[in-house]
Structures are given as C-alpha cells and as structure tokens.
Motif scaffolding. Structure first.
Motif, PDB file in Angstrom:
ATOM      1  N   VAL A  27       0.839  -1.201   0.000  1.00 56.81           N
ATOM      2  CA  VAL A  27       0.000   0.000   0.000  1.00 56.81           C
ATOM      3  C   VAL A  27       0.871   1.247   0.000  1.00 56.81           C
ATOM      4  O   VAL A  27       0.625   2.205  -0.748  1.00 56.81           O
ATOM      5  CB  VAL A  27      -0.945  -0.008   1.213  1.00 56.81           C
ATOM      6  N   ARG A  28       1.910   1.241   0.851  1.00 60.77           N
ATOM      7  CA  ARG A  28       2.785   2.414   0.919  1.00 60.77           C
ATOM      8  C   ARG A  28       3.550   2.620  -0.385  1.00 60.77           C
ATOM      9  O   ARG A  28       3.726   3.750  -0.851  1.00 60.77           O
ATOM     10  CB  ARG A  28       3.754   2.259   2.096  1.00 60.77           C
ATOM     11  N   THR A  29       4.007   1.534  -0.974  1.00 60.37           N
ATOM     12  CA  THR A  29       4.722   1.645  -2.245  1.00 60.37           C
ATOM     13  C   THR A  29       3.808   2.191  -3.336  1.00 60.37           C
ATOM     14  O   THR A  29       4.209   3.061  -4.128  1.00 60.37           O
ATOM     15  CB  THR A  29       5.274   0.268  -2.658  1.00 60.37           C
ATOM     16  N   THR A  30       2.567   1.709  -3.370  1.00 62.03           N
ATOM     17  CA  THR A  30       1.598   2.210  -4.343  1.00 62.03           C
ATOM     18  C   THR A  30       1.360   3.702  -4.153  1.00 62.03           C
ATOM     19  O   THR A  30       1.307   4.479  -5.125  1.00 62.03           O
ATOM     20  CB  THR A  30       0.275   1.442  -4.209  1.00 62.03           C
ATOM     21  N   ALA A  31       1.223   4.117  -2.887  1.00 63.03           N
ATOM     22  CA  ALA A  31       0.993   5.531  -2.605  1.00 63.03           C
ATOM     23  C   ALA A  31       2.169   6.386  -3.056  1.00 63.03           C
ATOM     24  O   ALA A  31       1.983   7.485  -3.600  1.00 63.03           O
ATOM     25  CB  ALA A  31       0.733   5.721  -1.114  1.00 63.03           C
ATOM     26  N   TRP A  32       3.388   5.892  -2.844  1.00 59.81           N
ATOM     27  CA  TRP A  32       4.563   6.661  -3.265  1.00 59.81           C
ATOM     28  C   TRP A  32       4.639   6.779  -4.787  1.00 59.81           C
ATOM     29  O   TRP A  32       5.042   7.818  -5.316  1.00 59.81           O
ATOM     30  CB  TRP A  32       5.841   6.023  -2.731  1.00 59.81           C
ATOM     31  N   ILE A  33       4.262   5.725  -5.496  1.00 59.97           N
ATOM     32  CA  ILE A  33       4.264   5.805  -6.960  1.00 59.97           C
ATOM     33  C   ILE A  33       3.320   6.901  -7.424  1.00 59.97           C
ATOM     34  O   ILE A  33       3.629   7.698  -8.325  1.00 59.97           O
ATOM     35  CB  ILE A  33       3.870   4.442  -7.569  1.00 59.97           C
ATOM     36  N   ILE A  34       2.146   6.974  -6.789  1.00 57.95           N
ATOM     37  CA  ILE A  34       1.170   8.002  -7.151  1.00 57.95           C
ATOM     38  C   ILE A  34       1.695   9.396  -6.801  1.00 57.95           C
ATOM     39  O   ILE A  34       1.519  10.353  -7.553  1.00 57.95           O
ATOM     40  CB  ILE A  34      -0.160   7.727  -6.432  1.00 57.95           C
ATOM     41  N   PHE A  80       6.805  13.075   6.150  1.00 58.07           N
ATOM     42  CA  PHE A  80       7.286  12.092   5.179  1.00 58.07           C
ATOM     43  C   PHE A  80       6.692  10.710   5.459  1.00 58.07           C
ATOM     44  O   PHE A  80       6.315   9.979   4.537  1.00 58.07           O
ATOM     45  CB  PHE A  80       8.818  12.043   5.225  1.00 58.07           C
ATOM     46  N   LEU A  81       6.595  10.345   6.735  1.00 53.15           N
ATOM     47  CA  LEU A  81       6.082   9.027   7.085  1.00 53.15           C
ATOM     48  C   LEU A  81       4.583   8.899   6.846  1.00 53.15           C
ATOM     49  O   LEU A  81       4.101   7.856   6.397  1.00 53.15           O
ATOM     50  CB  LEU A  81       6.386   8.717   8.559  1.00 53.15           C
ATOM     51  N   ILE A  82       3.832   9.954   7.141  1.00 49.87           N
ATOM     52  CA  ILE A  82       2.377   9.833   7.120  1.00 49.87           C
ATOM     53  C   ILE A  82       1.760  10.263   5.799  1.00 49.87           C
ATOM     54  O   ILE A  82       0.631   9.860   5.474  1.00 49.87           O
ATOM     55  CB  ILE A  82       1.770  10.654   8.281  1.00 49.87           C
ATOM     56  N   ALA A  83       2.480  11.064   4.991  1.00 44.47           N
ATOM     57  CA  ALA A  83       1.896  11.633   3.767  1.00 44.47           C
ATOM     58  C   ALA A  83       1.355  10.578   2.798  1.00 44.47           C
ATOM     59  O   ALA A  83       0.225  10.720   2.299  1.00 44.47           O
ATOM     60  CB  ALA A  83       2.925  12.522   3.068  1.00 44.47           C
ATOM     61  N   PRO A  84       2.104   9.505   2.496  1.00 46.62           N
ATOM     62  CA  PRO A  84       1.567   8.529   1.530  1.00 46.62           C
ATOM     63  C   PRO A  84       0.265   7.899   1.989  1.00 46.62           C
ATOM     64  O   PRO A  84      -0.568   7.533   1.160  1.00 46.62           O
ATOM     65  CB  PRO A  84       2.686   7.474   1.437  1.00 46.62           C
ATOM     66  N   ILE A  85       0.098   7.756   3.299  1.00 49.04           N
ATOM     67  CA  ILE A  85      -1.118   7.128   3.811  1.00 49.04           C
ATOM     68  C   ILE A  85      -2.283   8.103   3.771  1.00 49.04           C
ATOM     69  O   ILE A  85      -3.422   7.726   3.452  1.00 49.04           O
ATOM     70  CB  ILE A  85      -0.872   6.612   5.245  1.00 49.04           C
ATOM     71  N   LEU A  86      -1.996   9.383   4.057  1.00 52.32           N
ATOM     72  CA  LEU A  86      -3.069  10.371   4.102  1.00 52.32           C
ATOM     73  C   LEU A  86      -3.666  10.656   2.735  1.00 52.32           C
ATOM     74  O   LEU A  86      -4.846  11.010   2.630  1.00 52.32           O
ATOM     75  CB  LEU A  86      -2.556  11.675   4.725  1.00 52.32           C
ATOM     76  N   ILE A  87      -2.870  10.538   1.675  1.00 47.27           N
ATOM     77  CA  ILE A  87      -3.405  10.870   0.347  1.00 47.27           C
ATOM     78  C   ILE A  87      -4.238   9.751  -0.251  1.00 47.27           C
ATOM     79  O   ILE A  87      -4.948   9.960  -1.226  1.00 47.27           O
ATOM     80  CB  ILE A  87      -2.280  11.233  -0.636  1.00 47.27           C
ATOM     81  N   VAL A  88      -4.134   8.540   0.322  1.00 47.49           N
ATOM     82  CA  VAL A  88      -4.826   7.403  -0.271  1.00 47.49           C
ATOM     83  C   VAL A  88      -6.341   7.599  -0.229  1.00 47.49           C
ATOM     84  O   VAL A  88      -7.041   7.357  -1.219  1.00 47.49           O
ATOM     85  CB  VAL A  88      -4.421   6.091   0.428  1.00 47.49           C
TER      86      VAL A  88
END
Length: 564
Positions: A124-131, A324-332
């Motif tokens: 999930v985190r990797t997918t969020a970072w790609i986006i 940095f840690l929470i941003a990918p999760i918050l945008i999902v």
C-alpha cells in the motif's frame, strides 16, 4: 532383600516407568518440527541445487563472479541497502528527539505517526509513493505549480524512487530503538555540557551521539538485513539500473528456469544476511530483538528540557520527517474517492464508485476472501505453536536457549525470496501450490517468529511465584496457565496474533510463487495491477486496508494499556 530381588525390582520399575519428554521441550518441539520441514529442508534442498544435480560443481558461483552484470547487481544491492540504512539513521534522529522531548499528547500522536506506516502494508505504501512521485503526481504538481520547476522531475522508476520507498518502509526500525535511547538519556548530562559552553553540534557529537549509538547501530543493522533481500519496492519503484539480487533470483526461476544459478545467487544473499545476523547477535544479542532497547535514567529527556536553537531546528526537521512518514497514507483516502479514472490529487469530484467496484467485482472479492482464509489459518496455527514455544523455552536448560532462539528467529532473517522458491520446490510435487493450505504453510513459517517474540517479551515480566502459588494450591499446570499465566501475557498474545495477521495479509512474495490466477490473494492482485497499470480500484483496496490497520492498531493500543 537380596541383590537378585533388588535387581528384579529395579528392572520391573524401569519397565513400568514411561518415557517422558521434559515439559519445556513439549512446548518447543512443534515449532521446531514446523521449521525443520517447512523452512530448513526446503531452503537446504534449494541451496543444494547450486552445486549441481549430479556431479559436484562450482560453475554457477564462477559465473556469478565472472559475469559483470551479476557483480554489478550484488554491488547495487549492497549500495542501496547501505544508503537506505544511512538515510534511515539520519532522518530518525530529529524525529526521535522530537518524540522524546514532547508532551504526552504530542508524543502519542507522533508514535501513531510512526506505528501506522510500520503496520500498514508495504505494498500500500509503495503504491501511494508511486502516485505521489510519478510525472503527473502530487509532488511534481506542487513543484510546477509553485514555479520551482518547468517540467516534471523523474522521482520514480529510478534510484531516487527505490531509496524513498525503501527508507519509508524500513525507517521505523531505527526510530523506535532511537526513541528508547533518547528516553534513557540523563538530561543532567546534556545540561552539564551546555553549562560548560558546548554548542549544539558539540553536544550532539560528544554526548548524544555516543550515548544513543547502540540503539542506532542495532536499528541500522536490522534495516540493512531487511534491505538486502527486498523485492517488491525495487521491482515497482526502480528501473533496470536498480535491479537487486532478490529480483535476479526470481528472474532466473520464472523466466530463465535456471534453478542452479538462482540457488547460487540465493547462497550469496543468504551468506550476507546470516553474516549480518551473526554480527548483530555477537554485538547486541537476541535479547534486543525480544525485549527491546533502552533503559531508565535518573532524569530522562522530557518536556522540561530547554531547547537550544539547534533543538528547535531538530524539531522542525522532525516534523518534516513525520510528514514524510504519514503523507503517503493520508493521500490514499481522498484519491480513492475520486470519480475520475485518472489518479489526481486532490480529486476534481468525489464518488464511491471504486469502492463499489471493489465489492461488486468477483475477482476482488474472491481475492479478499482467500486472503482472509489464509490469514485465519496462519493466525490460529502460529499463535498455538509460537505461544507454546515461548512458554516452553523458559523451562528448558539455559545452554540450549540461545541456539533455539536463533533457530526460531531465522525466518525473520532469511530473505523471503529464498523461502518462497524453496517452498515452491517442495510443495509442487505434493500438489499444494495454488491451494489455500500451501500458502498458509508458508505464512505460518513467516508469522510464528513474531508470535514467539511478542509472547516471549510478555513472559519476561511474568512473576513465576504466581505459577508456583497456583500449583501449590492444587491447580494443574493447564489450569494455572488458563487462569493465571494467560491473562498476564494476554497483551503479548494479542500483539502476536495481530503481527501474524498482518504478516500473512500483507505478503506478496510467497503469494507470487505459491498461488496461481485462480488462487490469487488480495496483495498479489494489487501487485499485478500496480506492476502494469494502476487501476483506481487498487487505491480503494488500499484505503480499506488502511482502515483495517487503524482499527487493529487502536485495539492493540487499548489492550496494551491494560495492566495484568
């Protein structure tokens, strides 16, 4: 009584006395048996093929050394792993300092910021970072919208993408022990240095850095051990120049069908991982993994510590790292609610259509059901054998404990790609590949060590006098365990169950080898979608996984607050 009569009596007594296994070994043996048949034998069988099917040969190792591309892949693996470990250390210091010197409410929020990514699926985190990082992603939109750049910057499918993704996944392994080290610091030592005229840099270099070094080195070694065997993040976020050895092993199995050479590469990877583990055990010991780090000081870091200008700079940097840690999760979540088939942030309009698609499409629901079934089997079995092993280990001779603990921890150290190929080699003849039980067996091997560690940590604080008192009052051991011991160690048991569930539900690598199109799990289906083209339904699935993770984390925090 005559000597002949005594000998007859002794012989009859010996014949009637049944063979009994010591109680501690009864608890330890099931886990050992599982590891022997589902871990040691598959891995050993795979590695044996590196030396030839018939006559003994070293040609595969010679090829790995002589062919430049394989030397380059090994160097790339070590370089990326070392860089990720260094980045994790550098970024963890300001966040750990901020956590240690904040008020309780702020500290708890920051702990959630660290723990939520730690528990959330790495896929999930990797997918969020790609986006976030793709050419039309959030970061490039912000940079071009602010006028800092005129064209998109390539943040992903290259080295920067791999470093960002892997650092995000592995950094909590450094933050948590470093935070414990900060809390163990005696603030009077820092005040004494400041009163003698030491500036922020000198105080950090001469006081803080040496005193926190053990926790940092331990965390960095754990990061490096995990990074050398990484597969998913480099495969999704990297390019050809960032190919790591785990990807090369998988490629030689799935495309080249060269089992011998894949096994040779696996031996090289395994030697690096086990060498690091042996070094870690020699310097720190397994107790750091089992009981954690840190200690108590006369006056620990706290909110009463005066922050110097350098301290305020650290606070600002700590907030950036937390973002940095929470941003990918918050945008999902916002992106999963977008109505467009093109992923943009923020969405132009909102809709639940992708969630509706997830719950109505048979392939997604079948994959989710299969993941839950495998996770249920994994949790049940790993809880049983992991808890029994942790309890049993406390009752066997100390001279065996270190060796047994090392064996139990091995599935956490050996790269998953090696176990996956070894189990595939073992389970294909048995007809278990492509079945729920075949994948569950692999997940049991991965999850049981986490149960063992968490229960073992809970047992460290269990008062054995309670056990003796219960048995002295006539309770059987099972009654004592059910009425006395189990309630005391329940937080560890629940924590182990949660870790086992997440380990199983999050797995992609084992699923790639042990499932097929008809038996895909949810993470494998998401991985296949991300590897080709990101379907917005994948983001909806990611949002649901995050919701489950938040609920599980909240339940675990509530349970851990209860004192036995």
């Amino acid at each position: 009584m005559s000597e002949q009569g005594m000998s007859v009596t002794m012989r009859v007594g010996a014949e009637r006395r049944p063979f009994r296994i010591p109680g501690g070994w009864i608890g330890v043996l099931p886990f050992l048996i599982v590891l022997v048949f589902l871990f040691l034998i598959p891995v050993a069988t795979l590695l044996k093929s590196a030396f030839g099917d018939g006559a003994f040969t070293l040609e595969h190792f010679v090829r790995a050394v002589e062919v430049p591309v394989y030397r380059s892949v090994l160097l790339t693996t070590l370089t990326i792993s070392g860089t990720v470990a260094l980045l994790a250390v550098v970024m963890s210091y300001p966040l750990a300092y901020l956590m240690a010197t904040s008020r309780d409410t702020t500290r708890n929020i920051l702990l959630v910021v660290v723990l939520l990514p730690f528990w959330t699926s790495s896929l999930v985190r990797t997918t969020a970072w790609i986006i976030l990082l793709q050419s039309n992603g959030v970061l490039n939109q912000m940079l071009m919208g602010s006028g800092l750049t005129d064209a998109p910057i390539a943040f992903v499918y290259n080295l920067s993408g791999v470093l960002i993704g892997m650092t995000h996944v592995l950094m909590p392994f450094v933050v948590l022990p470093l935070y414990a080290s900060f809390r163990a610091l005696d603030v009077s030592t820092v005040r004494a240095a400041e009163s003698l005229g030491a500036g922020p840099v000198t105080t950090f270099r001469r006081i803080i850095l040496p005193l926190t070094a053990p926790g940092v080195v331990a965390g960095a070694m754990i990061v490096f051990m995990n990074a050398v065997g990484f597969y998913i993040t480099p495969a999704l976020m990297g390019g050809p120049g960032q190919t790591m050895i785990a990807q090369m092993i998988a490629n030689n199995i799935t495309r080249e069908l060269n089992w011998g050479f894949a096994a040779a590469l696996a031996i090289i990877l395994l030697a690096v991982a086990l060498g690091l583990f042996a070094l870690f055990q020699r310097i720190f010991g397994l107790e750091r993994l089992i009981s954690g780090s840190g200690g108590k000081s006369a006056e620990p870091f706290g909110t009463d510590h005066r922050r110097s200008p350098g301290g305020w700079v650290s606070v600002a940097l700590g907030l950036l790292v937390a973002a940095f840690l929470i941003a990918p999760i918050l945008i999902v979540f916002p992106m999963s609610l977008g109505s467009s088939s093109f992923l943009t942030f923020p969405p132009e309009s909102y809709s639940f259509q992708w969630y509706e698609n997830f719950f109505t499409a048979s392939k997604w629901m079948n994959a989710l059901t299969r993941s839950l079934q495998v996770a249920g089997i994994t949790v049940a079995v790993s809880l049983l054998i992991g808890t029994a092993a942790a309890v049993g280990l406390t009752r066997i001779d100390r001279r065996w404990r270190g060796l047994i603990e090392a064996v139990f921890i091995l599935p956490m150290i050996v790269p998953v790609i090696i176990l996956s190929i070894g189990l595939y080699y073992l389970l294909v003849p048995a007809g278990l590949v492509g079945t729920i039980w075949g994948l569950a067996l692999g997940h049991i091997v991965l999850a049981s060590p986490y149960v063992f560690i968490t229960v073992r940590a809970s047992l460290a604080s269990f008062d054995r006098n309670l056990e003796l008192a219960a048995q002295g009052l006539g309770a059987s051991w099972l009654t004592m365990f059910r009425r006395v011991m189990l309630p005391c160690i329940m937080p560890g048991v629940v924590g182990g169950a949660i870790f086992a569930f997440i380990t199983s539900f999050d797995d992609v690598v084992l699923a790639l080898f042990l499932t097929n199109v008809r038996s895909r799990t949810l993470p494998k289906l998401m991985y296949e979608g991300v590897a080709h083209e990101i379907d917005p339904t994948i983001i909806a699935a990611s949002g649901l996984i995050i919701i489950v993770t938040v609920l599980v984390l909240a339940a675990n925090l509530l349970i851990s607050r209860k004192k036995p």
